[in-house]
Design a protein around this motif. Structure first.
Motif, PDB file in Angstrom:
ATOM      1  N   LYS A  31       0.810  -1.227   0.000  1.00 42.37           N
ATOM      2  CA  LYS A  31       0.000   0.000   0.000  1.00 42.37           C
ATOM      3  C   LYS A  31       0.839   1.272   0.000  1.00 42.37           C
ATOM      4  N   LYS A  32       0.125   2.372  -0.252  1.00 42.57           N
ATOM      5  CA  LYS A  32       0.709   3.714  -0.137  1.00 42.57           C
ATOM      6  C   LYS A  32       0.060   4.389   1.073  1.00 42.57           C
ATOM      7  N   ASN A 183       5.846   6.459  -6.641  1.00 43.77           N
ATOM      8  CA  ASN A 183       4.758   5.619  -7.175  1.00 43.77           C
ATOM      9  C   ASN A 183       5.296   4.450  -7.980  1.00 43.77           C
ATOM     10  N   ASP A 207      -3.365   5.577  -0.286  1.00 46.51           N
ATOM     11  CA  ASP A 207      -4.451   4.608  -0.164  1.00 46.51           C
ATOM     12  C   ASP A 207      -5.092   4.735   1.214  1.00 46.51           C
ATOM     13  N   TYR A 208      -4.237   5.029   2.192  1.00 44.22           N
ATOM     14  CA  TYR A 208      -4.684   5.055   3.584  1.00 44.22           C
ATOM     15  C   TYR A 208      -3.904   6.133   4.311  1.00 44.22           C
ATOM     16  N   SER A 222      -9.245   5.473   4.739  1.00 43.11           N
ATOM     17  CA  SER A 222      -8.991   5.753   3.328  1.00 43.11           C
ATOM     18  C   SER A 222      -9.143   7.257   3.125  1.00 43.11           C
TER      19      SER A 222
END
Ligand code: ADP
Ligand code: ADP
Length: 230
Positions: A31-32, A183, A207-208, A222
């Protein structure tokens, strides 16, 4: 799948400053994640715990589901797998040439010269700095040093990379460029955490999001959820 779990982390500096006050978070693989917080919120103190420079006064840190024991071997494994790109590249760069600089990590992990060269070439390619590989780092521009400091970490092939305020001080063009690299690194499978006090950046990029204040998490979710609720 969880890569990293922080449970109820408490940390006070020797002068009594309560920098982390029961902080918990949980990071999923691939995730990011953005950590949003003002200066003094505790972001750097958390990061210093994640590569074992600081030890919790209370609470636990789990990497890949296993609690960190702070034995020497385990700390080495942790530092190999959780890379930190510091805000100021000058704090990170110390070798004479770009190639030597990026080689330091893999050589230190015990990789052979051939394996090291492969890793360094790959990292330089990703960060688009192959053309300056023989240049002395201290003569390069800030933007170039920033890329080298990221290549440095990439060459270790960590599972998780933390970017401490990667776009602070940068103009929009250079910020966008650095985010593009981050990214790209994430797309290849590396979990990325980015700290920032730029609300728009967190919203657009992550993302979070975790919102830090006074050593605690005061909001998480989120991007959509966070901005609906706050
Ligand atoms: P951030 O990275 O979010 O700016 P920090 O983790 O640097 O936050 O700081 C958290 C708190 O700990 C702040 O109150 C800060 O002043 C304090 N602090 C940070 N480093 C030290 C230190 N070496 N000694 C004492 N207090 C510190
Ligand atoms: P390039 O690498 O493209 O030649 P520069 O290094 O000149 O570009 O600048 C890249 C970005 O870094 C610009 O946004 C500039 O304002 C910023 N910058 C340059 N020097 C510093 C510094 N010492 N500290 C923080 N930001 C800097």
């Amino acid at each position: 799948k969880k890569v990293l779990e922080v449970e109820n982390l408490v940390f006070n500096y020797p002068d009594g400053t309560n920098a982390l006050d029961g902080l918990s978070l949980s990071i999923e693989k691939g995730k990011k994640i953005a950590i949003l917080g003002a200066n003094g919120a505790g972001k750097s103190t958390l990061f210093l715990h994640l590569n074992g420079i600081l030890k919790p006064k209370q609470g636990n840190i789990k990497f890949r589901g296993k609690k960190i024991s702070y034995k020497k071997k385990e700390l080495q494994n942790l530092r190999k797998n959780i890379g930190i790109v510091f805000q100021d590249p000058d704090m990170q760069l110390f070798s004479s040439s770009v190639f030597q600089e990026i080689s330091f990590g893999p050589l230190n992990l015990g990789l052979s010269e051939i394996q090291t060269r492969e890793r360094v070439d790959e990292a330089m390619q990703i960060m688009e700095i192959t053309d300056i590989k023989d240049k002395p780092t201290h003569l390069l521009s800030y933007g170039q040093k920033k890329r080298i400091s990221i290549a440095d970490i990439l060459a270790m092939k960590p599972e998780l990379i933390i970017f401490d305020e990667p776009t602070v001080w940068l103009d929009p063009k250079h910020s966008k460029e650095i985010l593009g690299f981050i990214n790209q690194i994430n797309k290849k499978g590396t979990t990325v955490i980015l700290s920032t006090h730029d609300v728009d950046l967190a919203y657009q990029w992550a993302d979070y999001i975790y919102i830090f204040s006074d050593g605690k998490i005061i909001g998480e979710g989120s991007s959509e959820k966070i901005f609906r609720d706050n």
